[in-house]
Design an enzyme around this catalytic site. Structure first.
Site, PDB file in Angstrom:
ATOM      1  N   GLU A 180     -12.177  -0.441 -10.136  1.00  0.00           N
ATOM      2  CA  GLU A 180     -11.764  -1.384 -11.186  1.00  0.00           C
ATOM      3  C   GLU A 180     -12.751  -1.458 -12.359  1.00  0.00           C
ATOM      4  O   GLU A 180     -12.329  -1.473 -13.529  1.00  0.00           O
ATOM      5  CB  GLU A 180     -11.543  -2.772 -10.586  1.00  0.00           C
ATOM      6  CG  GLU A 180     -10.264  -2.917  -9.784  1.00  0.00           C
ATOM      7  CD  GLU A 180     -10.347  -2.307  -8.395  1.00  0.00           C
ATOM      8  OE1 GLU A 180      -9.300  -2.113  -7.745  1.00  0.00           O
ATOM      9  OE2 GLU A 180     -11.494  -2.009  -7.958  1.00  0.00           O
ATOM     10  N   THR A 223      -1.347   0.733 -10.632  1.00  0.00           N
ATOM     11  CA  THR A 223      -2.526   0.066 -10.089  1.00  0.00           C
ATOM     12  C   THR A 223      -3.307   0.980  -9.155  1.00  0.00           C
ATOM     13  O   THR A 223      -4.447   0.693  -8.818  1.00  0.00           O
ATOM     14  CB  THR A 223      -2.129  -1.236  -9.365  1.00  0.00           C
ATOM     15  OG1 THR A 223      -3.282  -2.050  -9.166  1.00  0.00           O
ATOM     16  CG2 THR A 223      -1.473  -0.934  -8.019  1.00  0.00           C
ATOM     17  N   ASP A 250      -4.388 -10.067  -8.291  1.00  0.00           N
ATOM     18  CA  ASP A 250      -4.769  -9.233  -9.428  1.00  0.00           C
ATOM     19  C   ASP A 250      -3.640  -8.414 -10.057  1.00  0.00           C
ATOM     20  O   ASP A 250      -3.290  -8.585 -11.223  1.00  0.00           O
ATOM     21  CB  ASP A 250      -5.927  -8.317  -9.044  1.00  0.00           C
ATOM     22  CG  ASP A 250      -5.679  -7.535  -7.748  1.00  0.00           C
ATOM     23  OD1 ASP A 250      -4.708  -7.834  -7.038  1.00  0.00           O
ATOM     24  OD2 ASP A 250      -6.471  -6.628  -7.447  1.00  0.00           O
ATOM     25  N   GLU A 257       0.822  -1.213   0.000  1.00  0.00           N
ATOM     26  CA  GLU A 257       0.000   0.000   0.000  1.00  0.00           C
ATOM     27  C   GLU A 257       0.852   1.257   0.000  1.00  0.00           C
ATOM     28  O   GLU A 257       0.528   2.246  -0.673  1.00  0.00           O
ATOM     29  CB  GLU A 257      -0.952   0.000   1.206  1.00  0.00           C
ATOM     30  CG  GLU A 257      -1.977  -1.115   1.211  1.00  0.00           C
ATOM     31  CD  GLU A 257      -3.042  -0.962   0.128  1.00  0.00           C
ATOM     32  OE1 GLU A 257      -3.058   0.094  -0.548  1.00  0.00           O
ATOM     33  OE2 GLU A 257      -3.851  -1.888  -0.044  1.00  0.00           O
ATOM     34  N   ARG A 282       0.461   3.761  -3.196  1.00  0.00           N
ATOM     35  CA  ARG A 282      -0.239   5.008  -2.890  1.00  0.00           C
ATOM     36  C   ARG A 282       0.719   6.172  -2.670  1.00  0.00           C
ATOM     37  O   ARG A 282       0.569   7.238  -3.271  1.00  0.00           O
ATOM     38  CB  ARG A 282      -1.128   4.826  -1.655  1.00  0.00           C
ATOM     39  CG  ARG A 282      -2.203   3.762  -1.812  1.00  0.00           C
ATOM     40  CD  ARG A 282      -3.320   3.983  -0.813  1.00  0.00           C
ATOM     41  NE  ARG A 282      -4.115   2.778  -0.591  1.00  0.00           N
ATOM     42  CZ  ARG A 282      -5.284   2.760   0.040  1.00  0.00           C
ATOM     43  NH1 ARG A 282      -5.781   3.876   0.539  1.00  0.00           N
ATOM     44  NH2 ARG A 282      -5.947   1.635   0.218  1.00  0.00           N
TER      45      ARG A 282
END
Length: 719
Positions: A402, A492, A288, A148, A152
Site C-alpha cells: 500500500e 485492489t 479500506d 480473496e 486475486r
C-alpha cells in the site's frame, strides 16, 4: 509548541508549491487528539523535501538501475515459487516448500500473470496462460474467501485474458482461445451463491462445489462485501451476462443503505439483519478497499451511482476521521475517537486521493506514513499514535504494497524526486531484511526484523509491480501502463484493467461493424441449472412502425412479463443498436409494462390521470411526483429515492427539476424497509418546466410503448 508548529508548516510547504500553511491551534478538542498532534510534530519534519534528495539526485540511468534491481527481485521470487512451490498456492521462502493457503489453485502463478506481461516476458506469460487454460479447475470441494478469491484469482484471470487476447497489447498469445475468460466465468458462477442474502451483502466464504455451508457466519467485513464491483463488473461486460455486475452493485447498495446519520460505515455487518457488529469506522482494516472500489468502479464501469456514493463517503471521512495528517478510527454513530492507531492498510489512501484529484492532503498523509517506515525500516500492521510504539500483536510486515502504491501514484502526479527516494528506501529495507533463499519473507517483528517463512502472492502482484513502475516511470516510462494502447485502472490486488470500449463504453461499442458486443444482453432469468434460458432480438421494424399493440417480439419472458435491460449497464435489447441511456434511466427510472399493451389516443395522453403514489412518502416528495408525472402512475422505492432520483443536480435540471441539496437522515434498516424514511428534506423547491416535462414523457411513451392506464413507472434502484 509554536516552534514545532512552524516547523511542520514549513515541511508541508516544501512538499508542494501549492500547499498552504495549516494552523492547528484550537483544532483538537480532546486528549487523544492533543497526543496525536504531538506525534505528528515530532515525526513529520524528519523527512522534509530537500533533506535527502535534490531535484537532480536521481538520474534516468540511476532510476533504470533501480528498476532492473526490482526486476531481479521479482524473478528471484517467481523462480523460487515455480521451482519449489508450484502448483501449490504460495511459497515458503525460508524452507523452499509450497503451501495451499487459499484454494489450491496455483494462486501465485495466477496473481503474477499480468506482472509477467508488464515486464515484457512474452515467453513465460504465454507458457503460464497456456498451462492454466489446460489445467486450472474450480470444481473442487474447497471453501474459499469470496473477497480473496475475487481480487486475486478472478481479477488475475480477467487481466491476463485481456492481455493475451488483444494484439494491441503486444503480448497476444496466438494459441489462446479465451480459456482464462471461461475459467473466470465458471468461478464467477461458483461465487454467486454467496450473494443469496436478505441485504444483498455476500457471505464471507463459499464452497466452490456445494455453495454456502450451513454453518457459515452471517457476519462479514465492509471491504469483503464492497470490493467486488470491478472484477464482477468486468466479467459481466466481457461475458455479456449482467448477473455478476448486478449482484456486486447490490452488495454496495446494501452496505451504503446501513450508513450512519453521519455518513459513516462500520467494519463488520450482519448480512441478514443489516446490523453493524463492529461500529468502528476507519479507512484501514476491514473497510479500506470499499472506498477504493467506489471511485474505481465509476471510472471503469461508468456508473455514476458509484461516484455519488464515493463523494458522500469521502466527505464524511475527511470531516470526521481526518486529523491532519493522520486518520483515526471513530464510532460510526457519534464520531468519538476509539482508536488512535495507524494501521498499514491505511497507506493506500494517499494513492486513492491522487486518483480523485485531492493531492495536497495526500502529500501530507504520505509523509506521515513514511515516517513510520523510517522509524522501523517497515510499517508494522499497527502503530499506536498515543504511545508512539508498535501496537501489541501487530508487529509484522507481510510485504504489503500500500505505501509503495501511494508513492508511485504521488510521483506520477507530481514528478517530485522525493518519491524516488522513498521508493529507494523501501527497496533497500526489503533487500536487506526480507530476502530469503527462495524468495522474500514476511517480517514477523519490525523491531527485530525477524523473518517468517511465508510469501504472499500479492508481493509479486502488487509490491514489486508498483516498485518497478515507479522507477521505470523515472527512467522514461515505456511500459504498457504509460505507453500502451489503453488507460488502465489497478484493482485492489494490483491487476490491470484496461478501459477498452468493450468494458468502459459498451453502449457506444456495440453498434459498429466488427464489435464484440453485437447481439443481445438481456436482463434475463436463469433456469434450474443456472444457464441463461433464452434471448432473442427485438424486431426493429415492427418496434418502430407497428401500432398493433404487439410490438415486442423475440424477447424471453416469465409469466408473459418483459424483462427490461438494466439501464446502468448501458446495453440495449435491440441487436446492433445501442442508444445511450435516456435521461430517465440515468436517474434510476425503469419502466415496466405488460406484453401487448396498446397506445392510447393523444387526447387521453394529454388528460391528467389519477396518480398512485406511495402514501408513506413525505408529502413534499409525493406532491413533486404528482406534479411532474402528470400522465403516469408512479410507484417509488423510498429506500433509494434520494440516492438515485435526486443524486445529480444537473440531471434533475434537464428534466425540469431543480435541487440545490437533498439532506438525508436515514433510520435503521428495518425502518427503511418499511418505507418510513420520512425525513428527506428538499432545501430548494422543485421547478416545473412544462415543455421539458412533456418532452421527457413523450420520449418515454415513444421509446417504451407506454399505456397510461395500465402502464407503470418505477422510480428507484435498478434491481
Amino acid at each position: 509548541m509554536l516552534d514545532l508548529e512552524a516547523e511542520l508548516t514549513q515541511a508541508n510547504a516544501d512538499l508542494s508549491t501549492t500547499s498552504q500553511s495549516y494552523r492547528y491551534a484550537g483544532q483538537f478538542s480532546n486528549m487523544w487528539q492533543i497526543v496525536i498532534l504531538t506525534a505528528v510534530l515530532i515525526h513529520i519534519p524528519s523527512i522534509r523535501v530537500g533533506q535527502h534528495v535534490s531535484a537532480a539526485a536521481t538520474s534516468s540511468f540511476e532510476a533504470s538501475q533501480l528498476r532492473d534491481e526490482v526486476r531481479k527481485m521479482f524473478y528471484h521470487s517467481f523462480n523460487g515459487y515455480m521451482e519449489h512451490a508450484f502448483p501449490f498456492d504460495e511459497l515458503r521462502p525460508l524452507s523452499c516448500t509450497g503451501e495451499d493457503s487459499l484454494g489450491g489453485y496455483s494462486l501465485t502463478l495466477v496473481d503474477a500473470l499480468d506482472t509477467l506481461a508488464l515486464l515484457g516476458d512474452r515467453q513465460r506469460f504465454s507458457e503460464a496462460v497456456t498451462w492454466l487454460g489446460q489445467n486450472l479447475r474450480f470444481d473442487k470441494n474447497k471453501t474459499v474467501s469470496v473477497f480473496e478469491t475475487t481480487i486475486r484469482i478472478l481479477g488475475g484471470l480477467l487481466s491476463a485474458h485481456l492481455i493475451a487476447s488483444d494484439y494491441a497489447t503486444g503480448l497476444k498469445v496466438e494459441s489462446y482461445n479465451d480459456e482464462l475468460l471461461h475459467l473466470a466465468e465458471d468461478l464467477g458462477y461458483r461465487l454467486l451463491p454467496a450473494f443469496d442474502t436478505p441485504t444483498g451483502i455476500p457471505y464471507g466464504s463459499v464452497n466452490l462445489l456445494f455453495g454456502v455451508n450451513d454453518n457459515e457466519s452471517q457476519v462479514t467485513s465492509t471491504a469483503g462485501g464492497g470490493t467486488l464491483t470491478l472484477e464482477f463488473g468486468v466479467l459481466s461486460r466481457l461475458t455479456r451476462n449482467p448477473v455478476f455486475e448486478r449482484v456486486s452493485r447490490n452488495a454496495v447498495r446494501g452496505l451504503w443503505a446501513q450508513r450512519s446519520n453521519l455518513g459513516l460505515v462500520g467494519a463488520h455487518i450482519n448480512i441478514f439483519t443489516g446490523e453493524w457488529t463492529h461500529k468502528d469506522s476507519g479507512i484501514g482494516t476491514s473497510v479500506d478497499s470499499f472506498y477504493e472500489y467506489l471511485l474505481k468502479a465509476y471510472i471503469v464501469l461508468g456508473d455514476e451511482e458509484y461516484l455519488y456514493i464515493f463523494n458522500e463517503a469521502y466527505k464524511a471521512v475527511m470531516r470526521l476521521l481526518f486529523h491532519d495528517p493522520w486518520y483515526l478510527e471513530v464510532n460510526m454513530n457519534s464520531a468519538v475517537v476509539v482508536w488512535p492507531l495507524f494501521n498499514s492498510l491505511q497507506a493506500f489512501w494517499p494513492g486513492l486521493q491522487v486518483l480523485s484529484g485531492d493531492i495536497e492532503p495526500a502529500i501530507r498523509t504520505h509523509m506521515a506514513f513514511f515516517s513510520v517506515w523510517k522509524k522501523f525500516g517497515f510499517t508494522p500492521e499497527g502503530f499506536n499514535l498515543a504511545t508512539l510504539t508498535v501496537q501489541p500483536g501487530q508487529k509484522s510486515y507481510p510485504l504489503r504494497p500500500e505505501l509503495i502504491e501511494s508513492t508511485y501514484m504521488l510521483y506520477k502526479a507530481t514528478k517530485n524526486p522525493m518519491y524516488l527516494h522513498v521508493g529507494q528506501e523501501i527497496l533497500r529495507s526489503i533487500q536487506k531484511s526480507a530476502r530469503c533463499p527462495c524468495g522474500y519473507c514476511h517480517i514477523a517483528d519490525v523491531e527485530t526484523h525477524e523473518q517468517d517463512d511465508h510469501m504472499e502472492s500479492f508481493f509479486l502482484a502488487e509490491t514489486l509491480k508498483y516498485l518497478w513502475l515507479l522507477f521505470d516511470l523515472a527512467a522514461g516510462g515505456k511500459n504498457m501502463i504509460e505507453k500502451g494502447p489503453y488507460m488502465y485502472v489497478f484493482t485492489t490486488e494490483g491487476h490491470m484493467l484496461p478501459l477498452t470500449p468493450e468494458i468502459a463504453f459498451p453502449a457506444e461499442n456495440c453498434s459498429f461493424d466488427g464489435s464484440t458486443l453485437k447481439g443481445t444482453f438481456e436482463d434475463s432469468f436463469f433456469g434450474e441449472k443456472g444457464e441463461m434460458t433464452c434471448l432473442g432480438d427485438l424486431n426493429i421494424q415492427d418496434h418502430e412502425g407497428d401500432d398493433s399493440g404487439n410490438k415486442v417480439q423475440g424477447l424471453c419472458s416469465s409469466d408473459e412479463s418483459v424483462h427490461s435491460t438494466e439501464a446502468v449497464s448501458g446495453y440495449s435489447p435491440i441487436k446492433g443498436v445501442c442508444p445511450k441511456p435516456t435521461f430517465w434511466k440515468q436517474l434510476g427510472v425503469n419502466l415496466s409494462f405488460q406484453r401487448g399493451l396498446s397506445r392510447r389516443s393523444k387526447a387521453m395522453r394529454k388528460r391528467k390521470t389519477h396518480k398512485k403514489v406511495n402514501t408513506k412518502l413525505p408529502s413534499t416528495i409525493s406532491k413533486l411526483l404528482q406534479d411532474h408525472f402528470s400522465v403516469l402512475d408512479v410507484q417509488v422505492d423510498v429506500n433509494s429515492l434520494s440516492d438515485t432520483l435526486f443524486k445529480h443536480k444537473e440531471l434533475a435540471q434537464k428534466g425540469g427539476l431543480r435541487f440545490i441539496q437533498v439532506k438525508m437522515n436515514g433510520g435503521d434498516y428495518a425502518d427503511n424497509a418499511k418505507g418510513s424514511r420520512s425525513d428527506i428534506t428538499i432545501l430548494d423547491k422543485a421547478r416545473h418546466d412544462t415543455s421539458e416535462r412533456g418532452q421527457a414523457v413523450k420520449e418515454l411513451e415513444e421509446n417504451h410503448n407506454i399505456d397510461e392506464e395500465n402502464g407503470s413507472l418505477s422510480v428507484g434502484a435498478n434491481t
